[in-house]
Scaffold this motif. Structure first.
Motif, PDB file in Angstrom:
ATOM      1  N   ASP A 102      48.871  69.305   9.416  1.00  0.00           N
ATOM      2  CA  ASP A 102      48.601  67.908   9.764  1.00  0.00           C
ATOM      3  C   ASP A 102      49.868  67.068   9.801  1.00  0.00           C
ATOM      4  OD1 ASP A 102      45.612  67.774   9.928  1.00  0.00           O
ATOM      5  OD2 ASP A 102      45.803  68.551   7.894  1.00  0.00           O
ATOM      6  N   GLU A 185      48.671  70.436   4.927  1.00  0.00           N
ATOM      7  CA  GLU A 185      47.348  70.409   5.558  1.00  0.00           C
ATOM      8  C   GLU A 185      46.395  69.724   4.595  1.00  0.00           C
ATOM      9  OE1 GLU A 185      43.613  73.216   6.854  1.00  0.00           O
ATOM     10  OE2 GLU A 185      45.608  74.088   7.047  1.00  0.00           O
ATOM     11  N   ARG A 191      39.183  65.331   6.509  1.00  0.00           N
ATOM     12  CA  ARG A 191      39.398  65.134   7.945  1.00  0.00           C
ATOM     13  C   ARG A 191      38.086  64.768   8.643  1.00  0.00           C
ATOM     14  NH1 ARG A 191      41.517  70.275   9.881  1.00  0.00           N
ATOM     15  NH2 ARG A 191      43.440  69.698   8.843  1.00  0.00           N
TER      16      ARG A 191
END
Length: 203
Positions: A102, A185, A191
Motif C-alpha cells: 500500500d 501493507e 481497506r
C-alpha cells in the motif's frame, strides 16, 4: 494470499533490465516443488516465478512495482523476506496478507525493550487512518501487531512495534536501521471498511 509468516530469507543474485527488471533470488526452498507461475511474496510483494533452478528462482518486477516499493529494494545483494503462497488447510499463523504493497514507511528509531527491539516507523498521510493500536500490519512481508499509534499535525502518523528475538533472527527486520524505507501493507479488513465508509457517505 499469504499470512505474513516468513519461511526463508533470500538474497538477490542478479538484476537485469529487460524493460521490467528480471530479478534472480537465491533461496533455500526446494525449487522442484515451486511451479513456474507460482506466487512468492518477496519482502511483502507478491511476484510470479518465471524461471527457476536448484537454489534460485527468478521474478519480473515491473516499473509500477519498483515505484511503489522501498527504495533500493531491487538491488544485487539485497536480502528479502520470502513466503510461499498459502494453501487451503495451511495454518493461518499471522493474518490475511495479499502481497499488494500500500505504500512505504521509514524507521524512526530502534531501542532495546528487554530482549526485544522496539521499532518506531513514520507513515504518510495516505496510510495513517488505517493504522490502529493492536491492529495488524505487514512490514516487509512480516505480520506484526501495532503497539501504539501517534497522529501527527500534518496528517502523517508514527507507530511502534515490538520485534521479539525469534523474529529478529528469521527475518530481515532484525537488521533495520534508522531512516531505512520499508514496504507496508495495511490490514485488508481496514481497506474494505474504508471503502464501505466512503460509499456510505455518498448515500
Amino acid at each position: 494470499m499469504f499470512t505474513g509468516i516468513v519461511t526463508d530469507i533470500g538474497t538477490i543474485e542478479t538484476v537485469e533490465d529487460r524493460g521490467d527488471l528480471r530479478v534472480r533470488v537465491a533461496t533455500a526452498y526446494d525449487t522442484t516443488t515451486v511451479d513456474l507461475g507460482a506466487s512468492i511474496a518477496c519482502s511483502g510483494v507478491c511476484l510470479t516465478v518465471v524461471d527457476k533452478a536448484p537454489g534460485w528462482f527468478a521474478v519480473d518486477v515491473s516499473h509500477e512495482t519498483v515505484s511503489r516499493t522501498a527504495a533500493d529494494q531491487w538491488t544485487q545483494g539485497r536480502r528479502l523476506n520470502l513466503e510461499r503462497a498459502l494453501k487451503l488447510g495451511d495454518e493461518l499463523g499471522g493474518h490475511i496478507v495479499t502481497g499488494h504493497v500500500d505504500g512505504t514507511g521509514a524507521v524512526l528509531g530502534i531501542h532495546a525493550d528487554g530482549e526485544s527491539q522496539r521499532i518506531g516507523f513514520s507513515v504518510p498521510a495516505s496510510l495513517a487512518p488505517f493504522i490502529a493500536a493492536k491492529g495488524s500490519i505487514t512490514i516487509d512481508g512480516v505480520s506484526l501487531t501495532v503497539n501504539e499509534v501517534s497522529d501527527q499535525s500534518d496528517g502523517t502518523a508514527h507507530f511502534a512495534i515490538n520485534l521479539i528475538p525469534h523474529t529478529q533472527a528469521v527475518t530481515t527486520l532484525g537488521a533495520l536501521a534508522q531512516g531505512q524505507a520499508v514496504n507496508l501493507e495495511i490490514d485488508v479488513l481496514a481497506r474494505y471498511l474504508q471503502r464501505m465508509e466512503a460509499h456510505r457517505g455518498q448515500a
